[in-house]
Write a protein that holds these residues in place. Structure first.
Motif: not given
Length: 343
Positions: A74-87
């Protein structure tokens, strides 16, 4: 809510021969012994979205390793969902070290809002646990303290130990006993005695075939979630939503590649009431990126992790260990894809 099977958590399924050719295996030294190991091995997979980490511990069988591979793909092929916080806030981690080592371990984490202390280590006593926690409290009088027994106690020992440890002002106790029935018994007995210690489930979420059972059986106050054992960020988000309990995101002693997945999960949760266990790179004496994902001011920024070719070379595992991981990758990929080599 239906929980997706980990085998379908990512659509990225390159040919096995490509995976085997491009995978890199590293062995990163630890600063202190953790989970009985002095070197952390990991297999890293490149893909169109970046790198994924496949690093189930060596004692895990192939079936248990399947969701770890799904998470890496998943990490290599799709990346991640949009975050709701920056840290995301993170805790420090104190292994089952002697009291004289606690201050040095904590110094590597810098300012953190909370500290997780390992307890119930095989060969150690509850008295040693009490001394370790007391030293953390002495050094950090205002920090949150949580203890992690990794299922190392039985119910009577857990109740007695947590009654004593409660004097330090615990946020919660993570997996004090190994099974769900035991968790429920400990939780009920603590409540009966008026001992204000919350129970967190870790292994009873990530090692169960049904990760929601612990919530259904009212055996925990919160759950600890780790991306790799649950099959990826998206599946972990589904599990947290379905459980309906507060969640703490933790790592599996990863390199920065794996920590990045944990940060992505924590940054995507609608609510994040507790500091996360994602600061474990402070326990390692190396990494695969130049600027490791280490906490700054008790938090980790949501950022990319460009893998360094030079560091991959520096920490390349010995040839026999590399082959061991490639053989494991081939077997687990076969289980993940139903025995085929999908494109």
């Amino acid at each position: 809510m239906a929980i997706p099977d980990s085998s379908s958590a990512s659509g990225f399924r390159p040919d096995l021969s490509v995976l085997l050719a491009e995978a890199r295996v590293v062995s990163v030294p630890m600063r202190v012994k953790f989970r009985g190991i002095l070197h952390r091995e990991a297999l890293l997979i490149p893909g169109p979205a970046g790198w994924g980490e496949f690093s189930p511990f060596p004692e895990y069988d192939d079936a248990e390793a399947v969701p770890w591979l799904a998470a890496a793909l998943e990490a290599a092929g799709e990346g991640y969902p949009e975050p709701v916080r920056s840290s995301v806030p993170v805790n420090g981690t104190v292994p089952a070290v002697g009291v004289d080592q606690v201050e040095g371990v904590l110094a590597r984490f810098g300012a953190v809002p909370a500290v997780k202390v390992k307890v119930a280590e095989r060969g150690q006593s509850v008295a040693q646990d009490l001394a370790r926690v007391a030293e953390v409290r002495r050094l950090l009088p205002n920090a949150g303290i949580r203890v992690d027994a990794n299922g190392g106690w039985d119910v009577p020992t857990a109740v007695a130990a947590l009654e004593a440890l409660a004097e330090a002002g615990l946020e919660y106790a993570e997996q004090p006993v190994p099974d769900i029935a035991g968790l429920r018994a400990v939780r009920q007995e603590l409540a009966r005695r008026g001992i204000p210690v919350l129970i967190a489930a870790d292994e009873s979420v990530r090692k169960e075939t049904d990760p929601l059972r612990v919530a259904r059986e009212d055996a925990a106050d919160l759950i600890v979630v780790k991306v790799a054992p649950l099959g990826g960020v998206r599946r972990a988000l589904e599990i947290v939503a379905a459980a309906g309990l507060p969640a703490v995101v933790s790592s599996a002693l990863d390199t920065s590649v794996g920590i990045r997945a944990g940060v992505a999960l924590a940054a995507s949760l609608p609510e994040l009431p507790y500091a996360c266990g994602l600061g474990t790179l402070s326990l390692m004496a190396g990494d695969v990126i130049e600027e490791s994902l280490l906490p700054d001011g008790g938090a980790l920024a949501v950022r990319n992790v460009p893998v360094s070719a030079e560091l991959l070379q520096r920490y390349t595992a010995a040839p026999e260990r590399r082959q061991w991981w490639l053989d494991r990758l081939a077997r687990v990929y076969g289980e993940l894809t139903g025995g085929g080599m999908s494109v």
